[in-house]
Design an enzyme around this catalytic site. Structure first.
Site, PDB file in Angstrom:
ATOM      1  N   LYS A 263      18.622   3.318 -47.594  1.00 50.41           N
ATOM      2  CA  LYS A 263      17.455   3.286 -48.578  1.00 50.41           C
ATOM      3  C   LYS A 263      16.721   1.996 -48.467  1.00 50.41           C
ATOM      4  CE  LYS A 263      19.353   6.338 -52.262  1.00 50.41           C
ATOM      5  NZ  LYS A 263      18.061   7.298 -52.321  1.00 50.41           N
ATOM      6  N   ARG A 337      23.764  17.061 -52.783  1.00 49.74           N
ATOM      7  CA  ARG A 337      23.904  18.342 -52.555  1.00 49.74           C
ATOM      8  C   ARG A 337      25.212  18.614 -51.760  1.00 49.74           C
ATOM      9  NH1 ARG A 337      18.132  18.702 -49.799  1.00 49.74           N
ATOM     10  NH2 ARG A 337      18.088  17.111 -51.219  1.00 49.74           N
TER      11      ARG A 337
END
EC number: 3.4.11.1
Length: 519
Positions: A263, A337
């Site tokens: 990130k 996920r």
């Protein structure tokens, strides 16, 4: 902080010794002859007080009033939402160091949900994080009394509010802790403390056990960190053993750097909040331990860090999930996920009545719904409606999003059964479509809480949402199950007297009626 509930009219409230007396006045207020009513009537007549939610008038050393300070507070139409809004607008006064004992006096009968909303609003307004500060000033407010016209009638809502405060603050505490003070192991230790509460048991699986379970996607995400993963299993069992549990699955990424797909540096510190889904599950169990509804609930938390390392997963890697389906890792920053899919597969073995996963999953959901509502995805309409209604009742709202099959097209992969991302467009929906591939045969809902789990800026910190939504949902389900409990058969009627004999004199025997039994 302690909360108390008592029947208290305005006339008696004047004698309450406290640091701050809040008089909550709704529109349509009819004043009496007591000192506080007279004061409010004069303020309204002179235009010094408006009754719009949050508008207030502060007074000191009021004659015939024992409180050090009095605030006349407008609460609009008097609904739970308006009362909450008004109290939060007054947060700075509630949080002042000199406010140690607070009395709230309602000038009119309470509407639905008001007692619970008031308790939670006071707790939220006075909350202080102190764990990692060397000289932090703790919460000054030590006692809050709710004075209402009818304490008995307000008791159920009050008790629910107090339990929700315990749950929300447990979730906020663990969400707010820095990642080095909330590692997967420490999160597991926090879960174990909940095992001391009634009906709750906790089991923690380590890396070796998780590998034996075949959770290849979860293990793959955890490989880049030196902190060992933990798979936390909480059970709340307060109903019949044969009653199918409701399963809550919370995303527990205790720090998310993005992994190899790292990130940007700005605001990466906020990625400690990527375990807010897990924290909300802990908070729900904390509240259940207080409320003790007749229901069975299972909490599953896959907890690990997502960091870059020589052992970390790389874009293009293919991993095998617990379900046997293979996944191409197109973006290592779509890791939530991956840990959730294995937990969802594990949930199926309990044959649940419903499965709800909670995750700070996508920035796309923040773009869609901002910080107001959670994103709700569901494969069952009744489940979706129940969660929506619970959110409205809890003032912790969600909004249903689409799950059209066409959204799954972007998850196709040349090298695996699916990819773990489908690009930027519709990102919240495609993430939900990914999870849907692991819930076949189950009633399932997904709450994307990326926008509502925490705040940035001057008020930076966790909110504790959606603990309120989930607890209200579980309480409603417990009530529905109790109403569906089998009815005990009536006692057989006594045989009729023989016709040839004279009728026997009727005694005062009690007659058994139908009796509903809780599961």
């Amino acid at each position: 902080m302690n909360f108390d509930l008592k029947t208290l009219e305005l006339a008696a409230a004047a004698a309450e010794k406290c640091d701050l007396l809040l008089v909550l006045i709704p529109e349509g207020f009819t004043p009496g002859q007591d000192a506080l009513s007279t004061l409010a009537a004069l303020a309204l007549k002179n235009g010094d007080l408006l009754l719009k939610a949050g508008k207030h008038l502060q007074l000191y050393q009021v004659p015939a009033v024992a409180a050090r300070r009095v605030i006349l507070l407008g609460v609009g139409d008097g609904t739970a939402r308006a009362v909450r809004q008004a109290l939060l607008a007054l947060g700075a006064e509630i949080k002042k160091p000199q406010t140690k004992r607070l009395v709230l006096c309602f000038a009119a009968a309470l509407k639905a949900g008001v007692a619970s909303a008031a308790v939670q609003a006071v707790a939220e307004a006075s909350y202080v994080y102190t764990t990692t500060k060397s000289k932090a000033e703790a919460r000054s407010l030590s006692r809050c009394v709710l004075g209402v016209p009818d304490a008995a009638g307000a008791r159920p809502g009050f008790d629910c509010g107090v339990a929700l405060v315990a749950g929300v603050e447990f979730a906020r505490e663990w969400s707010n802790r820095p990642a080095n003070h909330a590692t997967p192991s420490l999160l597991a230790d926090a879960a174990k403390t909940l095992g001391r509460l009634p009906h709750i048991q906790c089991k923690v699986h380590g890396p070796a056990q998780v590998r034996r379970l075949g959770m290849g996607a979860f293990v793959a995400v955890a490989r880049g960190s030196e902190q060992p993963l933990r798979f936390i299993e909480l059970r709340y069992s307060a109903a019949a053993k044969d009653q199918a549990p409701i399963v809550l699955v919370g995303k527990g990424i205790t720090f998310d750097s993005g992994g190899i797909s790292i990130k940007p540096a700005p605001e990466m510190d906020e990625m400690k909040f990527d375990m807010c889904g897990a924290a909300s599950v802990l908070g729900v169990f904390r509240a259940l331990g207080e409320l003790q509804p007749a229901i069975n609930v299972l909490g599953l938390i896959p907890a690990c860090e997502n960091l870059p390392d020589g052992r970390a997963i790389k874009p293009g890697d293919v991993v095998t999930s617990m379900s046997g389906q293979t996944i191409e890792i197109l973006n290592t920053d779509a890791e939530g996920r991956l840990i959730l899919c294995d937990a969802l597969t594990y949930a199926a073995r309990f044959k649940p009545a419903a499965v709800i996963d909670i995750a700070t999953l996508t920035g796309a959901c923040v773009v869609a719904l901002a910080g107001v509502r959670s994103g709700l995805f569901a494969n069952d309409d009744d489940l979706a409606v129940s969660l929506y209604e619970a959110g409205e009742a809890a003032l912790d709202p969600c909004w249903r999003m689409p799950l059209d099959d066409d959204y799954a097209d972007g998850l196709k992969s040349h090298f695996a059964d699916m990819g773990n991302t489908a690009g930027r467009s519709g990102g919240a929906i495609t993430a939900a479509k990914f999870l849907q591939k692991f819930v076949a045969g189950m009633r399932w809902a997904h709450l994307d809480i990326a926008g509502i789990a925490y705040k940035s800026g001057p008020a930076k910190g966790a909110t504790g949402r959606p603990v309120g939504l989930l607890v209200h949902y579980l309480l409603a389900q417990a009530e529905a199950m109790a109403q569906q409990a089998p009815v005990a058969p009536a006692a057989p009627a006594a045989p009729a007297a023989p016709a040839a004999r004279p009728a026997a004199k009727r005694t005062g025997r009690s007659q058994g009626g139908l009796k509903r039994t809780a599961p």
